[in-house]
Scaffold this motif. Structure first.
Motif, PDB file in Angstrom:
ATOM      1  N   ALA A  34       0.837  -1.208   0.000  1.00 54.78           N
ATOM      2  CA  ALA A  34       0.000   0.000   0.000  1.00 54.78           C
ATOM      3  C   ALA A  34       0.872   1.258   0.000  1.00 54.78           C
ATOM      4  CB  ALA A  34      -0.939  -0.013   1.205  1.00 54.78           C
ATOM      5  N   ASP A  35       1.926   1.231   0.827  1.00 61.47           N
ATOM      6  CA  ASP A  35       2.843   2.379   0.867  1.00 61.47           C
ATOM      7  C   ASP A  35       3.536   2.576  -0.483  1.00 61.47           C
ATOM      8  OD1 ASP A  35       2.166   2.725   3.516  1.00 61.47           O
ATOM      9  OD2 ASP A  35       4.032   1.870   4.313  1.00 61.47           O
ATOM     10  N   LEU A  36       3.936   1.478  -1.099  1.00 60.18           N
ATOM     11  CA  LEU A  36       4.620   1.556  -2.391  1.00 60.18           C
ATOM     12  C   LEU A  36       3.693   2.091  -3.476  1.00 60.18           C
ATOM     13  CD1 LEU A  36       7.247   1.078  -3.880  1.00 60.18           C
ATOM     14  CD2 LEU A  36       6.586  -1.311  -4.199  1.00 60.18           C
ATOM     15  N   LEU A  37       2.445   1.664  -3.476  1.00 52.71           N
ATOM     16  CA  LEU A  37       1.485   2.210  -4.447  1.00 52.71           C
ATOM     17  C   LEU A  37       1.315   3.713  -4.260  1.00 52.71           C
ATOM     18  CD1 LEU A  37      -1.239  -0.567  -4.643  1.00 52.71           C
ATOM     19  CD2 LEU A  37       0.175   0.294  -6.519  1.00 52.71           C
ATOM     20  N   ASN A  38       1.264   4.159  -3.001  1.00 48.19           N
ATOM     21  CA  ASN A  38       1.158   5.603  -2.736  1.00 48.19           C
ATOM     22  C   ASN A  38       2.375   6.345  -3.260  1.00 48.19           C
ATOM     23  OD1 ASN A  38      -1.364   5.518  -1.513  1.00 48.19           O
ATOM     24  ND2 ASN A  38      -0.498   5.140   0.514  1.00 48.19           N
ATOM     25  N   VAL A  39       3.551   5.793  -3.047  1.00 49.59           N
ATOM     26  CA  VAL A  39       4.786   6.426  -3.524  1.00 49.59           C
ATOM     27  C   VAL A  39       4.788   6.481  -5.048  1.00 49.59           C
ATOM     28  CG1 VAL A  39       7.281   6.063  -3.758  1.00 49.59           C
ATOM     29  CG2 VAL A  39       6.214   5.979  -1.512  1.00 49.59           C
ATOM     30  N   SER A  61      11.711   8.068   0.470  1.00 46.05           N
ATOM     31  CA  SER A  61      10.642   7.153   0.886  1.00 46.05           C
ATOM     32  C   SER A  61      10.721   5.846   0.114  1.00 46.05           C
ATOM     33  CB  SER A  61       9.268   7.786   0.636  1.00 46.05           C
ATOM     34  OG  SER A  61       9.122   8.968   1.350  1.00 46.05           O
ATOM     35  N   GLU A  62      10.983   5.965  -1.167  1.00 46.57           N
ATOM     36  CA  GLU A  62      11.080   4.794  -2.029  1.00 46.57           C
ATOM     37  C   GLU A  62      12.238   3.890  -1.586  1.00 46.57           C
ATOM     38  OE1 GLU A  62      10.545   4.189  -6.813  1.00 46.57           O
ATOM     39  OE2 GLU A  62      11.797   5.855  -6.121  1.00 46.57           O
ATOM     40  N   GLN A  63      13.358   4.474  -1.221  1.00 50.01           N
ATOM     41  CA  GLN A  63      14.510   3.695  -0.758  1.00 50.01           C
ATOM     42  C   GLN A  63      14.181   2.957   0.536  1.00 50.01           C
ATOM     43  OE1 GLN A  63      17.309   3.083  -2.477  1.00 50.01           O
ATOM     44  NE2 GLN A  63      17.827   1.675  -0.837  1.00 50.01           N
ATOM     45  N   ALA A  64      13.481   3.614   1.449  1.00 51.70           N
ATOM     46  CA  ALA A  64      13.088   2.975   2.703  1.00 51.70           C
ATOM     47  C   ALA A  64      12.170   1.785   2.430  1.00 51.70           C
ATOM     48  CB  ALA A  64      12.406   3.982   3.621  1.00 51.70           C
TER      49      ALA A  64
END
Length: 174
Positions: A34-39, A61-64
């Motif tokens: 879900a976080d990755l889709l938001n990014v 954020s993407e790296q994290a």
């Protein structure tokens, strides 16, 4: 959240422990997806808006998230190895979840199926962003070509001077 794998000591009900660990893994995977889709959505909006500052922040954020995915991959490997040691399917999380759900409500298998669908959606979003980036590079390349030539492109082949085309790179003065 980091998954804690069981020690090599026997537990009173290993499948239940493995079921809990699988459920925890799938929950964390769902959160990361879900976080990755938001990014990815944010990144696409920033590419369209040409907001380089925001894109740099998004890259953090993407790296994290990539680091979290690496941890999940390692946890997945440990879960599957544990399952194999217990005689359960170990080829995928979906098959493990189905095996653990045989006498249950099918909740784990549904979560695994949802995670698989989310991964396909992430792949599509990533491809969309890649195509957008490639189109942007192509557009910028064309703009640079127009600027460099003053907007006057010389044709590759000239019909009126066809007899002089043989040695234009070596023989004729430009």
């Amino acid at each position: 959240m980091t998954l804690q794998m069981p020690s090599t000591a026997e537990h009173s009900s290993p499948p239940l422990n493995l079921e809990n660990e699988t459920a925890t893994f799938l929950l964390e995977l769902s959160d990361v997806q879900a976080d990755l889709l938001n990014v990815l959505h944010r990144k696409r909006e920033q590419m369209v808006a040409n907001d380089l500052e925001a894109m740099e922040q998004t890259m953090v954020s993407e790296q994290a998230l990539l680091e979290r995915l690496d941890q999940l991959r390692d946890s997945r490997q440990m879960l599957l190895a544990d399952a194999q040691g217990k005689g359960l399917p170990a080829d995928s999380m979906h098959s493990l979840a189905k095996a653990l759900d045989e006498d249950q409500s099918g909740e784990l298998a549904a979560k695994a199926h949802t995670a698989k669908d989310a991964m396909r959606h992430i792949q599509n979003e990533t491809l969309t962003n890649f195509v957008l980036a490639q189109q942007t590079v192509l557009h910028l390349s064309q703009l640079l070509q127009i600027i460099a030539t003053g907007g006057k492109l010389k044709p590759t082949y000239e019909a009126e001077n066809a007899s002089n085309q043989g040695g234009t790179l070596v023989d004729q003065d430009a």
